[in-house]
Write a protein that holds these residues in place. Structure first.
Motif, PDB file in Angstrom:
ATOM      1  N   LEU A  40       0.855  -1.185   0.000  1.00  0.00           N
ATOM      2  CA  LEU A  40       0.000   0.000   0.000  1.00  0.00           C
ATOM      3  C   LEU A  40       0.887   1.231   0.000  1.00  0.00           C
ATOM      4  N   VAL A  41       0.813   2.001  -1.067  1.00  0.00           N
ATOM      5  CA  VAL A  41       1.632   3.210  -1.150  1.00  0.00           C
ATOM      6  C   VAL A  41       0.706   4.421  -1.047  1.00  0.00           C
ATOM      7  N   ILE A  42       0.946   5.239  -0.046  1.00  0.00           N
ATOM      8  CA  ILE A  42       0.129   6.434   0.180  1.00  0.00           C
ATOM      9  C   ILE A  42       1.060   7.641   0.199  1.00  0.00           C
ATOM     10  N   GLY A  43       0.724   8.680  -0.541  1.00  0.00           N
ATOM     11  CA  GLY A  43       1.563   9.868  -0.520  1.00  0.00           C
ATOM     12  C   GLY A  43       1.257  10.791  -1.679  1.00  0.00           C
ATOM     13  N   SER A  44       2.132  11.757  -1.867  1.00  0.00           N
ATOM     14  CA  SER A  44       1.988  12.692  -2.975  1.00  0.00           C
ATOM     15  C   SER A  44       3.155  12.478  -3.932  1.00  0.00           C
ATOM     16  N   GLY A  45       2.843  12.280  -5.218  1.00  0.00           N
ATOM     17  CA  GLY A  45       3.914  12.027  -6.193  1.00  0.00           C
ATOM     18  C   GLY A  45       4.629  10.713  -5.928  1.00  0.00           C
ATOM     19  N   ARG A  47       4.015   7.680  -7.469  1.00  0.00           N
ATOM     20  CA  ARG A  47       3.905   6.636  -8.490  1.00  0.00           C
ATOM     21  C   ARG A  47       5.220   5.862  -8.620  1.00  0.00           C
ATOM     22  N   ARG A  48       6.346   6.596  -8.507  1.00  0.00           N
ATOM     23  CA  ARG A  48       7.630   5.904  -8.629  1.00  0.00           C
ATOM     24  C   ARG A  48       7.839   4.911  -7.478  1.00  0.00           C
ATOM     25  N   PHE A  49       7.287   5.217  -6.301  1.00  0.00           N
ATOM     26  CA  PHE A  49       7.379   4.248  -5.205  1.00  0.00           C
ATOM     27  C   PHE A  49       6.540   3.011  -5.530  1.00  0.00           C
ATOM     28  N   ALA A  50       5.356   3.255  -6.101  1.00  0.00           N
ATOM     29  CA  ALA A  50       4.487   2.134  -6.481  1.00  0.00           C
ATOM     30  C   ALA A  50       5.192   1.266  -7.514  1.00  0.00           C
ATOM     31  N   GLU A  51       5.878   1.926  -8.455  1.00  0.00           N
ATOM     32  CA  GLU A  51       6.621   1.174  -9.478  1.00  0.00           C
ATOM     33  C   GLU A  51       7.749   0.364  -8.836  1.00  0.00           C
ATOM     34  N   THR A  52       8.433   0.981  -7.885  1.00  0.00           N
ATOM     35  CA  THR A  52       9.485   0.247  -7.165  1.00  0.00           C
ATOM     36  C   THR A  52       8.898  -0.996  -6.507  1.00  0.00           C
ATOM     37  N   LEU A  53       7.792  -0.808  -5.788  1.00  0.00           N
ATOM     38  CA  LEU A  53       7.183  -1.934  -5.060  1.00  0.00           C
ATOM     39  C   LEU A  53       6.671  -3.016  -6.006  1.00  0.00           C
ATOM     40  N   SER A  54       6.264  -2.626  -7.211  1.00  0.00           N
ATOM     41  CA  SER A  54       5.731  -3.624  -8.142  1.00  0.00           C
ATOM     42  C   SER A  54       6.823  -4.603  -8.574  1.00  0.00           C
ATOM     43  N   ALA A  55       8.082  -4.238  -8.341  1.00  0.00           N
ATOM     44  CA  ALA A  55       9.179  -5.173  -8.624  1.00  0.00           C
ATOM     45  C   ALA A  55       9.399  -6.137  -7.455  1.00  0.00           C
ATOM     46  N   TYR A  56       8.665  -5.940  -6.394  1.00  0.00           N
ATOM     47  CA  TYR A  56       8.828  -6.781  -5.192  1.00  0.00           C
ATOM     48  C   TYR A  56       7.616  -7.651  -4.889  1.00  0.00           C
ATOM     49  N   LEU A  57       6.413  -7.093  -5.111  1.00  0.00           N
ATOM     50  CA  LEU A  57       5.191  -7.816  -4.736  1.00  0.00           C
ATOM     51  C   LEU A  57       4.234  -7.857  -5.933  1.00  0.00           C
ATOM     52  N   PRO A  58       3.370  -8.889  -5.982  1.00  0.00           N
ATOM     53  CA  PRO A  58       2.497  -9.051  -7.154  1.00  0.00           C
ATOM     54  C   PRO A  58       1.467  -7.939  -7.321  1.00  0.00           C
ATOM     55  N   GLU A  59       1.140  -7.244  -6.217  1.00  0.00           N
ATOM     56  CA  GLU A  59       0.166  -6.168  -6.356  1.00  0.00           C
ATOM     57  C   GLU A  59       0.546  -4.977  -5.476  1.00  0.00           C
ATOM     58  N   THR A  60       0.353  -3.789  -6.044  1.00  0.00           N
ATOM     59  CA  THR A  60       0.559  -2.570  -5.269  1.00  0.00           C
ATOM     60  C   THR A  60      -0.692  -1.712  -5.397  1.00  0.00           C
ATOM     61  N   ILE A  61      -1.195  -1.252  -4.272  1.00  0.00           N
ATOM     62  CA  ILE A  61      -2.332  -0.332  -4.267  1.00  0.00           C
ATOM     63  C   ILE A  61      -1.780   1.048  -3.939  1.00  0.00           C
ATOM     64  N   MET A  62      -2.150   2.021  -4.761  1.00  0.00           N
ATOM     65  CA  MET A  62      -1.573   3.355  -4.614  1.00  0.00           C
ATOM     66  C   MET A  62      -2.676   4.387  -4.393  1.00  0.00           C
ATOM     67  N   VAL A  63      -2.424   5.318  -3.472  1.00  0.00           N
ATOM     68  CA  VAL A  63      -3.321   6.459  -3.276  1.00  0.00           C
ATOM     69  C   VAL A  63      -2.473   7.717  -3.296  1.00  0.00           C
ATOM     70  N   GLU A  64      -2.769   8.568  -4.269  1.00  0.00           N
ATOM     71  CA  GLU A  64      -1.995   9.804  -4.387  1.00  0.00           C
ATOM     72  C   GLU A  64      -2.870  11.001  -4.039  1.00  0.00           C
ATOM     73  N   GLY A  65      -2.276  11.960  -3.350  1.00  0.00           N
ATOM     74  CA  GLY A  65      -3.004  13.190  -3.049  1.00  0.00           C
ATOM     75  C   GLY A  65      -2.059  14.211  -2.471  1.00  0.00           C
ATOM     76  N   GLU A  66      -2.287  15.471  -2.824  1.00  0.00           N
ATOM     77  CA  GLU A  66      -1.416  16.532  -2.316  1.00  0.00           C
ATOM     78  C   GLU A  66      -1.424  16.593  -0.791  1.00  0.00           C
ATOM     79  N   MET A  67      -2.577  16.289  -0.212  1.00  0.00           N
ATOM     80  CA  MET A  67      -2.708  16.346   1.245  1.00  0.00           C
ATOM     81  C   MET A  67      -1.940  15.209   1.923  1.00  0.00           C
ATOM     82  N   LEU A  68      -1.433  14.283   1.126  1.00  0.00           N
ATOM     83  CA  LEU A  68      -0.768  13.110   1.690  1.00  0.00           C
ATOM     84  C   LEU A  68       0.755  13.225   1.622  1.00  0.00           C
ATOM     85  N   ALA A  69       1.236  14.447   1.325  1.00  0.00           N
ATOM     86  CA  ALA A  69       2.676  14.630   1.111  1.00  0.00           C
ATOM     87  C   ALA A  69       3.488  14.158   2.320  1.00  0.00           C
ATOM     88  N   ASP A  70       3.081  14.571   3.507  1.00  0.00           N
ATOM     89  CA  ASP A  70       3.795  14.135   4.703  1.00  0.00           C
ATOM     90  C   ASP A  70       2.841  13.367   5.596  1.00  0.00           C
TER      91      ASP A  70
END
Lengths: 322, 262
Positions: A40-45, A47-70
């Motif tokens: 589960l990748v939560i944050g702002s910008g 996608r590259r973390f989600a891509e990194t994780l997709s090389a490790y686990l069969p599924e990555t769920i991503m939530v992006e939002g400016e309010m999630l920066a920190d």
């Protein structure tokens, strides 16, 4: 099919190492017990973390939002609550860090799913989830299970599992829409503060003499300094010595201080809390002196001496004097 | 500024030999000395300092039996104005029930700030503060290593890893879990404890807190202890034996042979 989620911890543009340790655990739960792992990748910008994780686990769920920066409990919890309620994983994992310690217990109450914190092992006994926790200063292992529930949460002690390598295949990335948040928030992120760097950099030392709680009093610090000087070692310490202000923060070895890799690490009067031991991983020769034969440091050191540190310091001074 | 501090009496296990007891689910405690949980000592000190600077009250709360009252006496000697003990009777509440009980007490007390230690030295779960915050609907920060109060807000730093801190601003009332090293706790003398010996400490039973039976009973526990065991030896160290002089010589030999230093 039962599923296990790994909440990815990241900060200042980098995924924290602890996440990859949880990937190892999630894979183990897959191999041994058939749980299907997702990140589960939560944050702002992120996608590259989600891509990194997709090389490790069969599924990555991503939530992006400016309010999630920190990281902020109010926003991250709202996102996680939504995902966990919809996806109903059997287990959601997070590192035992300030991030996990704030997030997981509260979420556990909000979701009415039990949680266990600071686990060093997570397994299944038939259908039942069982965790192992290290208690009483690392001297006892405690096995814990949970009241029956539709799902569980756990935080895992950093360093309990080896960091994972890439899987060799590419997993899928699924995106969740970021919810809208009711403001104002009660907590406000204000920035990061780096540790004050002192005159000394213990990370460069080849030989470290480190003192812990066993040094007993500020008045004994000069003695340790003198022995270190005689040996040609740099003086460092464990957390209690810094907490009591006997030595500066820049000399602290451990997860909340510095990570060191000297050729020789000589620990005097240090019991060996895991946070300290994590800071000396990869050192050359590790020698520990402690009065307590059951001190956890003897499970990590190469050589151990059960003795009063002052007697050993005096004897070292005498030997070196001649 | 009215502050409530949750504290715990814990066995001192640094240099103690621990045995698993007959139940297999706890350690034998009859030979252990009890002390204030180290993190809580910093929390009560922080509260008393705030009171001394800005006025207000400090109330110490613990969940424990009669013997655990000494931790509250200690807090009173440090400068707390009042103390409350919740007696669990025969129950062995887990972290969730503990948090429910403590939160129920906090609700009855005026509180601009609720402090507790990051974790307790016995089971080190580091969870009760966050669980209480959720029950009290207060903002919470874990691992707080500095605290400055402003107008209706607290400026704090949260300890991360590798010497890095996060700076945050929290709206009061808030619950903060206090890290060791945030201050230098004052010394408590036996005389100081004697002075507060006659101070009355109200005791609340489980029935006095207005919680439903299902929230505090034996079956309310969400964590089920399966058993305690000695940890595996790991890569046990090679032990050096002998007189201090012999040990010192052996250490110097190892430094020369293996370390290439000295």
């Amino acid at each position: 099919v039962a599923r296990v989620f790994v909440v990815v911890e990241h900060r200042q543009g980098a995924i924290r190492d602890a996440t990859f340790e949880l990937v190892t655990l999630a894979r183990e739960l897959h191999t041994k017990f058939g749980l299907e792992p997702s990140a589960l990748v939560i944050g702002s910008g992120v996608r590259r973390f989600a891509e990194t994780l997709s090389a490790y686990l069969p599924e990555t769920i991503m939530v992006e939002g400016e309010m999630l920066a920190d990281f902020r409990y109010e926003t991250y919890a709202a996102v996680l609550r939504d995902i966990i309620e919809k996806e109903t994983p059997l287990l959601t994992l997070c590192p035992q860090s300030a991030f996990g310690m704030e997030l997981i217990p509260r979420l556990s109450v909000e979701l009415s799913r039990p949680c266990a914190t600071d686990c060093v092992r997570v397994e299944m006994d038939g259908p039942r989830l069982v965790v192992v926790r290290s208690v009483y200063n690392g001297k006892i292992n405690s096995s814990v299970s949970f009241a029956s529930s539709g799902g569980y949460l756990a935080t895992v002690r950093c360093g309990s599992y080896a960091p994972a390598a890439e899987s060799g295949s590419v997993g899928t990335i699924r995106e969740y829409r970021c919810p809208s948040f009711g403001t104002p928030f009660k907590t406000e992120f204000r920035g990061y503060r780096e540790a004050a760097s002192g005159a000394i950099d213990i990370t460069q030392a080849q030989f470290i003499l480190s003192v812990g709680r066993g040094i007993k009093d500020a008045e004994h610090i000069p003695k340790a300094e003198a022995v270190a000087a005689k040996l040609g070692a740099v003086l460092a310490c464990s957390r209690p010595v810094v907490d009591k202000k006997w030595l500066g923060k820049e000399r602290q070895v451990g997860t909340s201080g510095r990570t060191v890799k000297p050729k020789v690490y000589l620990a005097l009067g240090i019991s060996g809390a895991f946070q300290h031991l994590a800071g000396v991983k990869g050192s050359g020769v590790f020698i520990a002196v402690n009065r307590d034969p059951k001190a956890p440091i003897f499970r990590a050191a190469d050589y151990g001496v059960v003795e009063d540190l002052f007697k050993v310091m005096d004897a070292l001074t005498e030997r070196l004097g001649s | 500024m009215d502050i409530v501090v949750c504290v715990k009496n814990v066995p001192f296990t640094q240099e103690a030999d621990l045995d698993v007891d007959a139940s297999g689910k706890d350690v034998r405690k009859d030979n252990l000395v009890y002390v204030i949980n180290e993190w809580d000592n910093y929390a009560i000190e922080e509260a008393v300092r705030i009171k001394e600077e800005r006025g207000g009250t400090v109330t110490a709360v613990t969940l424990g039996n009669e013997d655990d009252e000494e931790v509250l006496r200690r807090c009173l000697a440090m400068g707390a104005d009042a103390a409350v003990r919740v007696d669990p009777g025969d129950l062995e509440p887990d972290a969730f029930v503990t948090a429910a009980l403590l939160a129920a007490v906090v609700k009855t007390l005026p509180h601009d700030l609720v402090l507790t230690g990051v974790q307790a030295d016995d089971l080190n779960q580091g969870i009760v503060g966050a669980l209480m915050a959720e029950r009290l609907d207060l903002p919470h920060a874990a691992v707080v290593n500095s605290l400055r109060l402003g107008d209706g807000k607290a400026e704090i730093t949260i300890e991360l890893e590798g010497g890095q801190d996060e700076r945050a601003r929290v709206t009061l009332p808030a619950l903060l879990s206090i890290q060791t090293g945030i201050n230098e706790p004052r010394y408590v003398s036996i005389m100081g404890i004697r002075k507060v010996r006659s101070k009355e400490i109200p005791v609340l039973g489980l029935g006095d807190l207005g919680l439903a039976a299902g929230e505090v009973g034996e079956r309310a526990n969400l964590l089920i202890s399966l058993g305690f065991s000695q940890p595996p030896p790991g890569r046990a160290a090679e032990m050096i034996k002998g007189t201090p002089a012999e040990v010192a010589q052996k250490i110097l030999d190892i430094l020369k042979e293996r370390g290439g230093v000295v």
